[in-house]
Write a protein that holds these residues in place. Structure first.
Motif, PDB file in Angstrom:
ATOM      1  N   LYS A 137       0.845  -1.197   0.000  1.00  0.00           N
ATOM      2  CA  LYS A 137       0.000   0.000   0.000  1.00  0.00           C
ATOM      3  C   LYS A 137       0.875   1.240   0.000  1.00  0.00           C
ATOM      4  O   LYS A 137       1.839   1.337   0.769  1.00  0.00           O
ATOM      5  CB  LYS A 137      -0.920   0.015   1.216  1.00  0.00           C
ATOM      6  CG  LYS A 137      -2.005   1.088   1.134  1.00  0.00           C
ATOM      7  CD  LYS A 137      -3.089   0.864   2.173  1.00  0.00           C
ATOM      8  CE  LYS A 137      -4.277   1.795   1.930  1.00  0.00           C
ATOM      9  NZ  LYS A 137      -5.382   1.544   2.875  1.00  0.00           N
TER      10      LYS A 137
ATOM     11  N   SER B 198      -9.597  -2.458  -5.649  1.00  0.00           N
ATOM     12  CA  SER B 198     -10.624  -1.634  -5.026  1.00  0.00           C
ATOM     13  C   SER B 198     -10.441  -1.497  -3.521  1.00  0.00           C
ATOM     14  O   SER B 198     -10.976  -0.564  -2.904  1.00  0.00           O
ATOM     15  CB  SER B 198     -12.013  -2.215  -5.325  1.00  0.00           C
ATOM     16  OG  SER B 198     -12.096  -3.558  -4.852  1.00  0.00           O
ATOM     17  N   ASP B 199      -9.681  -2.400  -2.894  1.00  0.00           N
ATOM     18  CA  ASP B 199      -9.446  -2.311  -1.458  1.00  0.00           C
ATOM     19  C   ASP B 199      -8.294  -1.377  -1.101  1.00  0.00           C
ATOM     20  O   ASP B 199      -7.943  -1.222   0.072  1.00  0.00           O
ATOM     21  CB  ASP B 199      -9.186  -3.700  -0.859  1.00  0.00           C
ATOM     22  CG  ASP B 199      -7.948  -4.380  -1.425  1.00  0.00           C
ATOM     23  OD1 ASP B 199      -7.266  -3.771  -2.289  1.00  0.00           O
ATOM     24  OD2 ASP B 199      -7.657  -5.519  -1.009  1.00  0.00           O
TER      25      ASP B 199
ATOM     26  N   TYR C  80      -5.144  -1.710  -2.035  1.00  0.00           N
ATOM     27  CA  TYR C  80      -3.850  -2.402  -2.002  1.00  0.00           C
ATOM     28  C   TYR C  80      -3.427  -2.834  -3.411  1.00  0.00           C
ATOM     29  O   TYR C  80      -4.267  -3.127  -4.273  1.00  0.00           O
ATOM     30  CB  TYR C  80      -3.926  -3.654  -1.130  1.00  0.00           C
ATOM     31  CG  TYR C  80      -4.010  -3.377   0.357  1.00  0.00           C
ATOM     32  CD1 TYR C  80      -2.865  -3.223   1.122  1.00  0.00           C
ATOM     33  CD2 TYR C  80      -5.248  -3.271   0.988  1.00  0.00           C
ATOM     34  CE1 TYR C  80      -2.943  -2.977   2.489  1.00  0.00           C
ATOM     35  CE2 TYR C  80      -5.341  -3.019   2.353  1.00  0.00           C
ATOM     36  CZ  TYR C  80      -4.179  -2.872   3.096  1.00  0.00           C
ATOM     37  OH  TYR C  80      -4.263  -2.625   4.437  1.00  0.00           O
TER      38      TYR C  80
END
Length: 386
Positions: free
Chosen positions: A39, A293-294, A296
């Motif tokens: 990330k 979409s998260d 990461y």
């Protein structure tokens, strides 16, 4: 220490010539790639402040301002197609140790960056001379391969000093691998992920105090005597899910032959320990790792290849190439691996102490370098030979 070789090699391994035939080693294990992720942090807000305080120069300016001259040499690499060596001071220095490699062929498909053709090599300072200067990168002008010139650039981290002013400090990393993609230089950070540097912000510093770093009381900016510094602008921090061990970011490279472009990351492992390879997609429009979409960036491939002393890896058209070291007294090895098959070892085909890999697509060349003082080279071998 000489690496243990699989029982599959048998007695034949003891009598092979300096360039041994390819030998199957062991099958690799596929791992669930989605469990390995990175990330990004935000872009440093101090870059604008330091841009205003320091002269900003271009990559061609730095590449064209070489203050050292490389030498011609012939490192003992099978299928070698290019090579150069550092000047005597950089070849012999013990506290600066070269590790990672990338080129303008990584930066852009046309293999130049703003008109420059260059090879970049990372070094880390082990602090044994009493000062730890962090990491530096050699900008090698490769427009004339027979006599390349180069200059070292210090990599720095912007921060706010005790007086509330924008400054910078050294970065203490192993810098075992790196790749250049567009305007960004990605450097492997062993335990955390990547540090990312922006080549649009190369700063010229004062060279009057080789013992100082960052903003000084007289308003000058020093960098241990280095004329140029390159700032970290963001980082990628890793995490895993479902109980998987964190990745050891020992080295990294760019794969421009995959669709989409991707990043190969691998782990150094001592004898008896497993070693893994990972692939992360990267977005050519943003020059950043592709994010789900998260929020990461998830690995798209992951394998346990169990190749010990692995020092570098890249991939070409789906085939992985791995460099492995046998210590300071023995030739290095090259391994190849295609997903679904076994790792194949090509023994003693690389010079002593091979490190990171980088692929130059238009030339079909695998570039690498060696690390041991007194025996350092940068070289390329023909990838199709393996």
């Amino acid at each position: 220490m000489k690496k243990y070789r699989s029982a599959l090699v048998g007695l034949a391994a003891a009598v092979v010539s300096a360039v041994a035939p390819a030998v199957p080693a062991q099958a690799a294990t596929t791992l669930p790639a989605v469990n390995f992720r990175l990330k990004a942090t935000g872009y440093s807000g101090l870059v604008d402040d330091l841009d205003a305080a320091l002269p900003n120069v271009s990559v061609p300016t730095v590449v064209g301002d070489g203050n050292r001259v490389a030498t011609s040499c012939s490192p003992a690499a099978a299928n070698r197609v290019a090579a150069f060596c550092w000047n005597s001071g950089d070849d012999d220095v013990t506290y600066w140790i070269p590790q990672g490699i990338t080129t303008t062929a990584d930066a852009y498909g046309e293999a130049t960056y703003e008109g420059s053709t260059a090879v970049l090599v990372s070094w880390y300072d082990d602090g044994t001379d009493g000062v730890d200067r962090g990491i530096r990168v050699s900008f090698v002008d490769y427009s004339t391969p027979s006599a390349p010139t180069y200059r070292h650039v210090l990599l720095v981290e912007p921060y706010t000093n005790g007086s509330g002013q924008a400054s910078f400090r050294p970065i203490n990393l192993h810098a075992g691998g790196m790749f250049w993609y567009g305007q960004y230089l990605y450097v492997a950070s062993t335990s955390s992920g990547f540090r990312v540097f922006d080549l649009r912000h190369l700063w010229q510093t004062s060279t009057t105090n080789s013992a100082a770093i960052g903003r000084q009381s007289d308003g000058s900016y020093q960098a241990y005597g280095y004329k140029y510094v390159l700032p970290q602008v963001l980082a990628y921090n890793q995490s895993t899910t479902n109980g998987y061990a964190p990745i050891r970011f020992s080295f990294a490279s760019l794969d421009r032959t995959s669709t989409p472009d991707s990043v190969v990351v691998g782990e150094y492992a001592n004898p008896g320990a497993g070693s893994r390879l990972f692939r992360f997609p990267i977005d050519y429009t943003t020059r950043m790792l592709t994010t789900s979409s998260d929020g990461y960036a998830h690995a798209s491939e992951a394998y346990d290849v169990s190749v010990q002393s692995m020092q570098g890896a890249t991939a070409v058209d789906g085939k992985f190439y791995l460099s492995t070291s046998d210590g300071s007294g023995n030739a290095g090895d090259l391994a190849t691996f295609t997903p679904g098959g076994s790792v194949v070892m090509h023994y003693d085909v690389l010079p002593v102490g091979p490190e990171d890999f980088s692929y130059w697509p238009a030339k079909g060349q695998l570039w690498s370098l060696t690390e041991y003082a007194g025996n350092r080279s940068v070289f390329a071998v023909r990838a199709s030979a393996y």
